[in-house]
Write a protein that holds these residues in place. Structure first.
Motif, PDB file in Angstrom:
ATOM      1  N   LYS A 124       0.806  -1.232   0.000  1.00  0.00           N
ATOM      2  CA  LYS A 124       0.000   0.000   0.000  1.00  0.00           C
ATOM      3  C   LYS A 124       0.836   1.277   0.000  1.00  0.00           C
ATOM      4  N   THR A 125       2.132   1.152   0.190  1.00  0.00           N
ATOM      5  CA  THR A 125       2.985   2.345   0.277  1.00  0.00           C
ATOM      6  C   THR A 125       3.040   3.059  -1.069  1.00  0.00           C
ATOM      7  N   LYS A 126       2.805   4.373  -1.046  1.00  0.00           N
ATOM      8  CA  LYS A 126       2.805   5.154  -2.294  1.00  0.00           C
ATOM      9  C   LYS A 126       3.872   6.237  -2.324  1.00  0.00           C
ATOM     10  N   ALA A 127       4.297   6.693  -1.144  1.00  0.00           N
ATOM     11  CA  ALA A 127       5.212   7.835  -1.133  1.00  0.00           C
ATOM     12  C   ALA A 127       6.032   7.872   0.148  1.00  0.00           C
ATOM     13  N   ILE A 128       7.128   8.600   0.076  1.00  0.00           N
ATOM     14  CA  ILE A 128       7.970   8.867   1.250  1.00  0.00           C
ATOM     15  C   ILE A 128       8.065  10.384   1.398  1.00  0.00           C
ATOM     16  N   ILE A 129       7.952  10.868   2.632  1.00  0.00           N
ATOM     17  CA  ILE A 129       8.176  12.300   2.879  1.00  0.00           C
ATOM     18  C   ILE A 129       9.417  12.467   3.753  1.00  0.00           C
ATOM     19  N   PRO A 130      10.575  12.703   3.137  1.00  0.00           N
ATOM     20  CA  PRO A 130      11.724  13.064   3.966  1.00  0.00           C
ATOM     21  C   PRO A 130      11.559  14.520   4.399  1.00  0.00           C
ATOM     22  N   VAL A 131      11.797  14.791   5.667  1.00  0.00           N
ATOM     23  CA  VAL A 131      11.756  16.171   6.163  1.00  0.00           C
ATOM     24  C   VAL A 131      13.199  16.627   6.340  1.00  0.00           C
ATOM     25  N   HIS A 132      13.532  17.771   5.791  1.00  0.00           N
ATOM     26  CA  HIS A 132      14.901  18.289   5.947  1.00  0.00           C
ATOM     27  C   HIS A 132      14.920  19.150   7.199  1.00  0.00           C
ATOM     28  N   LEU A 133      15.031  18.488   8.335  1.00  0.00           N
ATOM     29  CA  LEU A 133      14.777  19.157   9.605  1.00  0.00           C
ATOM     30  C   LEU A 133      15.877  20.137  10.007  1.00  0.00           C
ATOM     31  N   TYR A 134      15.455  21.227  10.562  1.00  0.00           N
ATOM     32  CA  TYR A 134      16.326  22.300  11.090  1.00  0.00           C
ATOM     33  C   TYR A 134      17.144  22.992   9.995  1.00  0.00           C
ATOM     34  N   GLY A 135      16.977  22.571   8.733  1.00  0.00           N
ATOM     35  CA  GLY A 135      17.746  23.204   7.660  1.00  0.00           C
ATOM     36  C   GLY A 135      18.817  22.308   7.060  1.00  0.00           C
ATOM     37  N   GLN A 136      18.824  21.036   7.446  1.00  0.00           N
ATOM     38  CA  GLN A 136      19.801  20.087   6.892  1.00  0.00           C
ATOM     39  C   GLN A 136      19.045  18.994   6.128  1.00  0.00           C
ATOM     40  N   MET A 137      19.491  18.729   4.900  1.00  0.00           N
ATOM     41  CA  MET A 137      18.771  17.758   4.085  1.00  0.00           C
ATOM     42  C   MET A 137      18.992  16.317   4.547  1.00  0.00           C
ATOM     43  N   ALA A 138      17.954  15.519   4.333  1.00  0.00           N
ATOM     44  CA  ALA A 138      18.017  14.085   4.647  1.00  0.00           C
ATOM     45  C   ALA A 138      18.916  13.393   3.622  1.00  0.00           C
ATOM     46  N   ASP A 139      19.206  12.128   3.861  1.00  0.00           N
ATOM     47  CA  ASP A 139      20.132  11.382   2.999  1.00  0.00           C
ATOM     48  C   ASP A 139      19.415  10.979   1.701  1.00  0.00           C
ATOM     49  N   MET A 140      19.358  11.931   0.762  1.00  0.00           N
ATOM     50  CA  MET A 140      18.495  11.789  -0.406  1.00  0.00           C
ATOM     51  C   MET A 140      18.912  10.698  -1.388  1.00  0.00           C
TER      52      MET A 140
END
Ligand SMILES: *Cc1c(COP(=O)(O)O)cnc(C)c1O
Length: 371
Positions: A124-140
């Motif tokens: 059922k998984t359709k999407a991922i939402i990485p949040v770039h918290l505090y101003g630093q990007m997630a491991d894209m």
């Protein structure tokens, strides 16, 4: 001495005549909805993000919601996201009738832990939402690899990360879409609500620009269900004045962050954990967040001394009453839960003075000398 969390008054005084003039021009033109200022800002922000399209929307929360809808997320689908974020990240998922599936974060960056994503994927998984918290990007790179393998959309919640980079890439370059917020306290803040979505995908950009006008295309003909969520023309006029300063403001934030880190390391050693910046990241320090023992007592002490601080975030989303029916319990996301007990964000903004920073750190030192 008083040190506020954020003070926007100095910035307005510096830009006052340009901002007032920009507002005056909109009011004289009487083009209040989706006018030239919105178009110009969409172009600027898309270029700035190294992508083709920008879609101005009502706020950063709608930006996430509209992105998910345009990516085909439907009721009953699952969307993977962190629980250590502002409510809007998961709220946007739940608003569709889809299910937020919370995955734990990395201890050091506070961002989604890519090594824990695959275990959470179901048919059922359709999407991922990485949040770039505090101003630093997630491991894209890692997140994009997983998304490609499982054919999932990526909606980057970049509300706190306008201008940040991952291996030289901006938010929106590696995801399907990326979303920005222009909430007044964000690094590029309006004088009210505002948001933008950026993407390289022409079809998704088109769908999103239709959703924000009630799904109307051509006007008064509706093939999809949309609603009213547009970036306001007056807000866009203000943002067009502010945008050219954004990179300088980011540099000043980084400079303030480096000053804090040096002062803290010199005076407190390892007692206080300073922010970790991944080598390949350009962290624009929307927040300067430390981890400390006796966090709540320290916060109360600092408040008494005139130093404002904030806790982003005191309660993890998987344990919020509104998500009780999802069935999470304490202990499910240990890294997240520990962070909610230890993090403390210190005042940071471009106009913050060195004396203020010295005062903040001296007061932290004072607290630990007796506690
Ligand atoms: C601010 C923020 C939002 C929401 O933006 P609004 O413009 O306030 O709707 C979403 N996600 C994160 C991580 C935020 O910090």
């Amino acid at each position: 001495m008083k040190v506020p969390m954020l003070d926007l008054t100095e910035q307005y005084q510096a830009l006052k005549s340009d901002i007032n003039q920009a507002l005056e021009e909109v009011m004289s033109s009487a083009r209040f909805i989706l006018g030239d200022n919105v178009k110009r800002l969409e172009k600027s922000i898309a270029e700035y993000s190294h992508v083709k399209y920008g879609v101005g929307v009502g706020n950063g929360s709608d930006a996430i919601h509209i992105s998910l809808v345009a990516c085909g997320v439907e009721p009953g689908d699952e969307v993977i996201c962190p629980a250590f974020t502002f409510f809007a990240t998961a709220g946007a998922v739940a608003r569709i009738g889809a299910v937020p599936v919370f995955v734990d974060i990395e201890e050091k960056t506070y961002n989604l832990d890519p090594s824990k994503i695959e275990a959470a994927i179901t048919p059922k998984t359709k999407a991922i939402i990485p949040v770039h918290l505090y101003g630093q990007m997630a491991d894209m790179d890692k997140i994009a690899e997983i998304a490609n393998k499982h054919n999932l959309a990526i909606v980057e919640d970049a509300a706190q990360a306008i201008g940040s980079e991952y291996k030289g890439k901006k938010a929106g370059e590696l995801g399907t879409t990326a979303t920005y917020s222009f909430f007044p306290t964000k690094n590029l803040g309006a004088y009210g609500d505002g948001g933008m979505i950026v993407t390289n995908n022409a079809e998704i950009a088109e769908t999103m620009s239709v959703i924000r006008v009630h799904g109307s295309k051509p006007k008064y003909f509706h093939h999809i269900l949309g609603y009213n969520s547009r970036l306001d023309e007056l807000q866009a006029a203000i943002l067009n004045v502010k945008f050219p300063y954004l990179n300088d403001w980011s540099k000043q934030r980084i400079d303030r962050a480096e000053t804090y880190t040096k002062l803290i390391k010199d005076q407190l050693g390892d007692l206080v954990v300073t922010p970790f910046v991944e080598e390949h990241n350009y962290h624009i320090f929307h927040q300067y967040t430390i981890r400390v023992p006796k966090r709540d007592e320290l916060q109360a002490f600092l408040k008494d001394q005139g130093v404002a601080t904030m806790i982003y975030y005191p309660k993890s989303l998987h344990l919020q009453p509104v998500f009780a029916e999802l069935g999470y319990k304490e202990g499910d996301l240990p890294v997240t839960e520990k962070a909610t007990e230890e993090v403390l964000s210190l005042p940071i903004f471009p106009e913050l003075k060195l004396e203020q920073q010295e005062y903040v750190v001296s007061k932290i030192k004072e607290f630990y000398s007796t506690n």
